[in-house]
Design a protein around this motif. Structure first.
Motif, PDB file in Angstrom:
ATOM      1  N   UNK A 344       0.851  -1.188   0.000  1.00  0.00           N
ATOM      2  CA  UNK A 344       0.000   0.000   0.000  1.00  0.00           C
ATOM      3  C   UNK A 344       0.890   1.242   0.000  1.00  0.00           C
ATOM      4  N   UNK A 345       0.744   2.053  -1.027  1.00  0.00           N
ATOM      5  CA  UNK A 345       1.596   3.220  -1.230  1.00  0.00           C
ATOM      6  C   UNK A 345       0.959   4.474  -0.626  1.00  0.00           C
ATOM      7  N   UNK A 346       1.050   4.591   0.682  1.00  0.00           N
ATOM      8  CA  UNK A 346       0.557   5.790   1.365  1.00  0.00           C
ATOM      9  C   UNK A 346       1.519   6.956   1.139  1.00  0.00           C
ATOM     10  N   UNK A 347       1.001   8.179   1.082  1.00  0.00           N
ATOM     11  CA  UNK A 347       1.892   9.348   1.064  1.00  0.00           C
ATOM     12  C   UNK A 347       2.653   9.445   2.387  1.00  0.00           C
ATOM     13  N   UNK A 398      18.184  14.589  13.571  1.00  0.00           N
ATOM     14  CA  UNK A 398      17.331  13.404  13.492  1.00  0.00           C
ATOM     15  C   UNK A 398      16.381  13.531  12.312  1.00  0.00           C
ATOM     16  N   UNK A 399      16.276  12.472  11.518  1.00  0.00           N
ATOM     17  CA  UNK A 399      15.347  12.464  10.382  1.00  0.00           C
ATOM     18  C   UNK A 399      14.274  11.413  10.621  1.00  0.00           C
ATOM     19  N   UNK A 400      13.027  11.854  10.671  1.00  0.00           N
ATOM     20  CA  UNK A 400      11.885  10.964  10.840  1.00  0.00           C
ATOM     21  C   UNK A 400      11.165  10.840   9.502  1.00  0.00           C
ATOM     22  N   UNK A 401      10.805   9.611   9.133  1.00  0.00           N
ATOM     23  CA  UNK A 401      10.008   9.369   7.933  1.00  0.00           C
ATOM     24  C   UNK A 401       8.641   8.882   8.393  1.00  0.00           C
ATOM     25  N   UNK A 402       7.618   9.693   8.167  1.00  0.00           N
ATOM     26  CA  UNK A 402       6.299   9.470   8.749  1.00  0.00           C
ATOM     27  C   UNK A 402       5.276   9.087   7.692  1.00  0.00           C
ATOM     28  N   UNK A 403       4.421   8.147   8.041  1.00  0.00           N
ATOM     29  CA  UNK A 403       3.290   7.805   7.180  1.00  0.00           C
ATOM     30  C   UNK A 403       2.223   8.876   7.383  1.00  0.00           C
ATOM     31  N   UNK A 404       2.124   9.781   6.430  1.00  0.00           N
ATOM     32  CA  UNK A 404       1.216  10.918   6.571  1.00  0.00           C
ATOM     33  C   UNK A 404      -0.240  10.482   6.596  1.00  0.00           C
ATOM     34  N   UNK A 405      -0.561   9.443   5.829  1.00  0.00           N
ATOM     35  CA  UNK A 405      -1.941   8.953   5.795  1.00  0.00           C
ATOM     36  C   UNK A 405      -2.366   8.394   7.150  1.00  0.00           C
ATOM     37  N   UNK A 409      -5.370  10.139   8.994  1.00  0.00           N
ATOM     38  CA  UNK A 409      -6.531   9.277   8.769  1.00  0.00           C
ATOM     39  C   UNK A 409      -6.725   9.007   7.301  1.00  0.00           C
ATOM     40  N   UNK A 410      -7.262   7.870   6.977  1.00  0.00           N
ATOM     41  CA  UNK A 410      -7.403   7.470   5.577  1.00  0.00           C
ATOM     42  C   UNK A 410      -8.592   6.550   5.435  1.00  0.00           C
ATOM     43  N   UNK A 411      -9.305   6.711   4.340  1.00  0.00           N
ATOM     44  CA  UNK A 411     -10.427   5.807   4.045  1.00  0.00           C
ATOM     45  C   UNK A 411      -9.904   4.400   3.772  1.00  0.00           C
ATOM     46  N   UNK A 412     -10.783   3.458   3.791  1.00  0.00           N
ATOM     47  CA  UNK A 412     -10.400   2.068   3.527  1.00  0.00           C
ATOM     48  C   UNK A 412      -9.816   1.925   2.123  1.00  0.00           C
ATOM     49  N   UNK A 422      -8.433  -4.173   1.169  1.00  0.00           N
ATOM     50  CA  UNK A 422      -7.018  -4.460   1.431  1.00  0.00           C
ATOM     51  C   UNK A 422      -6.595  -3.939   2.793  1.00  0.00           C
ATOM     52  N   UNK A 423      -7.210  -2.835   3.215  1.00  0.00           N
ATOM     53  CA  UNK A 423      -6.908  -2.294   4.536  1.00  0.00           C
ATOM     54  C   UNK A 423      -8.097  -1.504   5.042  1.00  0.00           C
ATOM     55  N   UNK A 424      -8.384  -1.662   6.315  1.00  0.00           N
ATOM     56  CA  UNK A 424      -9.474  -0.909   6.919  1.00  0.00           C
ATOM     57  C   UNK A 424      -9.107   0.573   7.003  1.00  0.00           C
ATOM     58  N   UNK A 425     -10.114   1.390   7.234  1.00  0.00           N
ATOM     59  CA  UNK A 425      -9.890   2.830   7.366  1.00  0.00           C
ATOM     60  C   UNK A 425      -8.970   3.114   8.550  1.00  0.00           C
ATOM     61  N   UNK A 426      -8.102   4.112   8.381  1.00  0.00           N
ATOM     62  CA  UNK A 426      -7.198   4.524   9.450  1.00  0.00           C
ATOM     63  C   UNK A 426      -7.810   5.692  10.205  1.00  0.00           C
ATOM     64  N   UNK A 427      -7.758   5.623  11.513  1.00  0.00           N
ATOM     65  CA  UNK A 427      -8.354   6.654  12.359  1.00  0.00           C
ATOM     66  C   UNK A 427      -7.232   7.468  13.011  1.00  0.00           C
ATOM     67  N   UNK A 428      -7.203   8.780  12.796  1.00  0.00           N
ATOM     68  CA  UNK A 428      -6.148   9.605  13.397  1.00  0.00           C
ATOM     69  C   UNK A 428      -6.351   9.746  14.898  1.00  0.00           C
ATOM     70  N   UNK A 429      -5.298  10.162  15.588  1.00  0.00           N
ATOM     71  CA  UNK A 429      -5.372  10.339  17.039  1.00  0.00           C
ATOM     72  C   UNK A 429      -4.820  11.701  17.455  1.00  0.00           C
ATOM     73  N   UNK A 430      -5.409  12.751  16.972  1.00  0.00           N
ATOM     74  CA  UNK A 430      -4.953  14.086  17.399  1.00  0.00           C
ATOM     75  C   UNK A 430      -5.401  14.350  18.837  1.00  0.00           C
ATOM     76  N   UNK A 431      -4.845  15.390  19.471  1.00  0.00           N
ATOM     77  CA  UNK A 431      -3.833  16.302  18.937  1.00  0.00           C
ATOM     78  C   UNK A 431      -2.439  15.688  18.959  1.00  0.00           C
TER      79      UNK A 431
END
Length: 504
Positions: A344-347, A398-405, A409-412, A422-431
């Motif tokens: 899965x190619x997330x941004x 320090x260089x961090x590489x983060x899955x922005x999606x 959060x991201x739809x399924x 292929x993957x369930x929806x991702x739920x963000x956890x702000x703040x």
């Protein structure tokens, strides 16, 4: 528009001009066709510079380019401008040359380069560079009859002081130069793929299959659209009681946020960093078949003014969004006998943390923690939000590489067959926020815990997908009075365990 000279500049550790593939010949053919670009095909030059000797550094190569360019322009005639097409490390080489030769000397109007088209440039470095400096890489280079090229790898390592210096000038200072409004405008383009050539995957080196990259350079590290943020602790007040000072200095505040000038950035579908099959440059063939690299280059060459450049930036942005749409993120690799593999190619986004103290000295004795949720707890961060982390020993960055999606959060993600997921929806956890944690215990020279408690509305827009954000964190260097005392007691006494005292 007069016909343009074309110069090609290759990447790191190249020893043969076959690295250019069929692209030079293909551009000659395109120029000969009706409606093709106006290129001076009699003056098409393939660069061949040395990057595989340890004593050679990137500024040395840019200095060599200037000397070689003088001869090219002398042969082509006065007043000629040229197009430069680079691959990988060639991008930083030409940016360094331009910066040293025309920006720092304030000679922008004299620059003969009209278009800089960078293919998969390592503008913010490459995660592979750190491994390229390893003993295993040195042994491999020895068997190939070359050296690893440590001098260039130092620049390419993520968070290197040299790359940060150039890129901070690009973000902070270059927007005022207004390169597109000059009498001799310079149009810059970044074209980079995000496909992985599985045949070139190295199981010893997982970076060759890293999602969000082309197998060597991350999209975020290639893209010149970038942000510089400065966070700072409050100033220490002389004579303030320690408990009060620790509490007051706990909050980080945002001092500034600067954005680079808008730069054309295109994700080239189906292209990997290298290789004859999928390589963004070497994989181009001299035939009449449609090629995504050639198509993008021709569009860049068609840019002749600021308005046209802005239109192309907008077109590229729209195409990038469509390419990374949720419906297009699933890659299925069909493997004989074995089950299919799904990717899965997330941004993704890259964040470089520069830890500095109030004296301008690096602050390596602290940890950077990302936090999430109402209690600002690192344990509440979404699963798999962190793809990679690297520490640059020379700079302390320090260089961090983060899955922005994952963070936003991201739809399924639809599966390969109708009705499958292929993957369930991702739920963000702000703040989301930051916490700077010093080493344990009290010390004569120390740093104190600090936090940035942000929310999804004001932190994440500063960490954009496919981009790099440089975050400077300025910490107070706390020196305790016990580091130096005077005494009138003349009899010998040990001060090995002297009290720390208050903060100076």
């Amino acid at each position: 528009m007069a016909a343009l000279l074309v110069l090609f500049v290759h990447g790191w550790s190249v020893t043969n001009t076959d690295t250019y593939g069929g692209l030079p010949a293909r551009l000659k053919a395109e120029a000969a066709r009706n409606g093709g670009p106006k290129l001076d095909v009699q003056h098409l030059y393939l660069g061949q510079y040395i990057s595989f000797r340890d004593e050679v550094r990137l500024p040395d190569i840019s200095r060599g380019f200037e000397a070689a360019l003088d001869k090219v322009l002398a042969a082509a005639g006065a007043g000629r401008r040229f197009v430069c097409i680079t691959h990988s490390t060639g991008g930083p080489v030409i940016r360094d040359w331009f910066d040293r030769t025309y920006v720092q000397t304030k000679r922008l109007a004299e620059c003969p380069m009209s278009h800089l088209i960078m293919l998969a440039p390592a503008n913010f470095g490459s995660a592979l560079a750190q491994l390229g400096k390893s003993r295993l890489a040195a042994i491999k280079s020895w068997f190939n009859g070359v050296e690893p090229g440590q001098g260039v790898l130092d620049w390419l390592e993520l968070g290197s002081p040299e790359s940060c210096e150039l890129n901070l000038r690009w973000i902070d200072d270059y927007p005022r130069l207004k390169l597109l409004e000059s009498t001799t405008p310079l149009f810059q383009f970044v074209l980079s793929g995000d496909a992985i050539d599985r045949k070139l995957y190295d199981f010893v080196n997982p970076y060759t299959g890293e999602i969000g990259s082309d197998g060597v350079v991350r999209l975020a590290a290639a893209n010149l659209n970038a942000t510089h943020i400065v966070l700072e602790q409050p100033a220490l007040i002389e004579g303030e009681a320690l408990p009060s000072a620790r509490k007051r200095l706990r909050s980080l505040t945002k001092v500034s946020s600067k954005r680079s000038a808008r730069t054309a950035f295109k994700i080239v579908p189906g292209k990997a960093h290298s290789g004859e099959a999928m390589g963004i440059m070497r994989g181009v063939r001299n035939d009449e078949a449609t090629d995504a690299t050639v198509d993008a280059i021709l569009r860049c060459l068609g840019t002749a003014d600021a308005a046209g450049y802005a239109r192309l930036c907008t077109e590229f942005d729209s195409e990038n969004s469509a390419h990374q749409d949720v419906a297009n993120r699933l890659e299925v690799e069909h493997v004989p006998v074995l089950p299919d593999r799904e990717y899965i190619h997330d941004p993704h986004a890259m964040v470089i943390f520069r830890l500095l103290d109030s004296r301008g000295i690096g602050a390596p004795d602290v940890k950077v923690l990302l936090t999430a949720g109402p209690n600002h707890d690192p344990n509440q961060l979404p699963e798999n939000f962190l793809a990679d982390r690297q520490f640059n020993k020379r700079s302390g960055n320090l260089s961090f590489f983060l899955n922005h999606a994952t963070l936003t959060g991201c739809a399924a993600i639809p599966g390969p067959k109708p009705g499958e997921i292929a993957r369930k929806a991702l739920v963000p956890r702000p703040p989301y926020g930051l916490r700077i944690v010093p080493r344990d215990g009290d010390h004569y020279v120390e740093y104190w815990t600090a936090e940035l408690e942000a929310d999804v509305a004001n932190l994440l827009p500063l960490i954009a997908p496919n981009e790099t954000t440089i975050i400077d964190i300025r910490m107070n260097r706390i020196v305790r009075e016990g580091v130096y005392r005077m005494t009138q007691q003349l009899s010998p006494r040990s001060f090995k365990d002297a009290e720390l005292g208050g903060a100076l």
